[in-house]
Design an enzyme around this catalytic site. Structure first.
Site, mmCIF file in Angstrom:
data_model
loop_
_atom_site.group_PDB
_atom_site.id
_atom_site.type_symbol
_atom_site.label_atom_id
_atom_site.label_comp_id
_atom_site.label_asym_id
_atom_site.label_seq_id
_atom_site.Cartn_x
_atom_site.Cartn_y
_atom_site.Cartn_z
ATOM 1 C CG ASN A 1 29.393 11.377 58.705
ATOM 2 O OD1 ASN A 1 30.273 10.320 57.671
ATOM 3 N ND2 ASN A 1 29.679 12.234 59.111
ATOM 4 C CG ASN B 1 23.564 10.201 63.406
ATOM 5 O OD1 ASN B 1 23.922 10.615 64.032
ATOM 6 N ND2 ASN B 1 23.972 11.191 61.613
#
Length: 355
Positions: A177, A234
């Protein structure tokens, strides 16, 4: 869906079913302290064979988000004991996910005088919520020195030991992530010229060293790691497909050499079948597959042989008794995402069960 409901007694695990509750940030840890409300939340969801907690900061500079818990103080360890007790009373196993956000955060969410850190001093594009001023741009990070990297590794080891003291069955390192480990893996974010930058082996070094040190400290059978191959979440710039493939094949081999309990793969249509096959071929222990699964598609994936266990996120957010609902083919509650990250019990512990 029968296989989902069957016990999983393989590769060192003894779980009451093949269902895993995936880690989900919930932002209920006021002052970063686990609390009784969190214990109630996790205790409600013990229909899962294995629960993986929300991302938890191993060190103060890892806190990035508002109201996420830590595991670096005695008070935090005591708070987590309430959670592990509640989960074990429900007959489930529970692993603590250690999450170092790296550059994905804001100074207002950190203790006074603490900076964000990353592989390089590149600020991420995007915004993050703060309790002080609402949405703000990500803060610029400080590039870790080699001494700083050693402290990050040491911090993870101390956090893992704290997790065992708190009663967890093991820990999962968040290597997905776009957080710190993936910032090191990505050649566009990691522009270092030392032993932690450049080649695939060098960029993977932080992940491998963290896992080795934790395995030595608490036992390899109590360690897992989560990866998200090909993710651009992200503000991760995409890089060459063959290099991504080689990166995760290398990581799977290294994790297999250490002999950790599991790999937790965040699945995606972007991941080629060849990469799934290489990861499975390189890693002999348990593989957990997560991301967008339904009971039907999870059953299919388990039968295909890549994954040993299936993880569900939003299904558990809104359905504490998710496994019972699978067994009875009962309808599922819809999650109230407007309450997913707000303080208090609404949208957290107030979802109805079949009972």
């Amino acid at each position: 869906m029968k296989k989902l409901l069957e016990t999983y007694k393989e590769k060192g695990f003894n779980l009451k079913n093949h269902v895993v509750m995936a880690p989900m940030t919930r932002s209920r840890a006021i002052d970063s302290l686990p609390n009784a409300l969190m214990a109630k939340y996790y205790g409600q969801r013990t229909s899962a064979g294995l629960i993986i907690t929300e991302g938890t900061a191993p060190t103060p500079e890892a806190l990035g988000y508002p109201r996420i818990p830590g595991i670096f103080s005695p008070e935090q360890v005591d708070g987590w004991k309430k959670v592990t007790t509640a989960v074990h009373q429900g007959g489930s196993k529970i692993f603590l996910q250690l999450m170092h956000v790296g550059r994905i955060g804001h100074k207002d969410n950190l203790p006074e005088g603490i900076d964000l850190v990353s592989a390089s001093a590149q600020k991420a594009n995007g915004q993050i919520f703060t309790d002080t001023k609402g949405l703000q741009e990500f803060s610029p990070p400080v590039a870790l020195t080699e001494d700083g990297i050693r402290k990050v590794i040491e911090g993870h080891v101390v956090a893992a030991k704290n997790a065992i003291v708190a009663g967890f069955d093991g820990i999962e390192i968040h290597g997905a992530n776009g957080y710190l480990i993936e910032q090191f893996l990505n050649p566009h974010i990691n522009t270092r010229t030392d032993q932690y930058g450049g080649s695939i082996e060098n960029r993977a070094r932080l992940a491998v060293e963290i896992i080795k040190h934790i395995a030595n400290a608490i036992g390899k059978e109590k360690v897992g790691i989560r990866f998200s191959p090909f993710s651009t979440f992200n503000d991760q710039p995409a890089y060459a497909e063959d290099e991504v493939h080689e990166t995760y094949e290398h990581l799977a081999r290294e994790m297999d050499k250490i002999g950790i309990a599991y790999l937790h793969i965040s699945g995606s249509p972007k991941i080629p079948q060849e990469t799934y096959e290489s990861i499975r071929g390189a890693f002999q222990n348990t593989i957990i597959l997560c991301n967008g699964l339904t009971p039907e598609t999870a059953t299919q994936k388990l039968q295909e042989g890549f994954a040993d266990l299936a993880a569900f996120a939003r299904s558990f957010l809104a359905n504490p008794d998710f496994v019972e609902r699978i067994a009875k083919d009962a309808p599922l509650n819809e999650p109230r995402m407007d309450r997913a990250y707000t303080p208090g019990s609404r949208g957290y512990t107030d979802y109805p069960t079949l009972a």
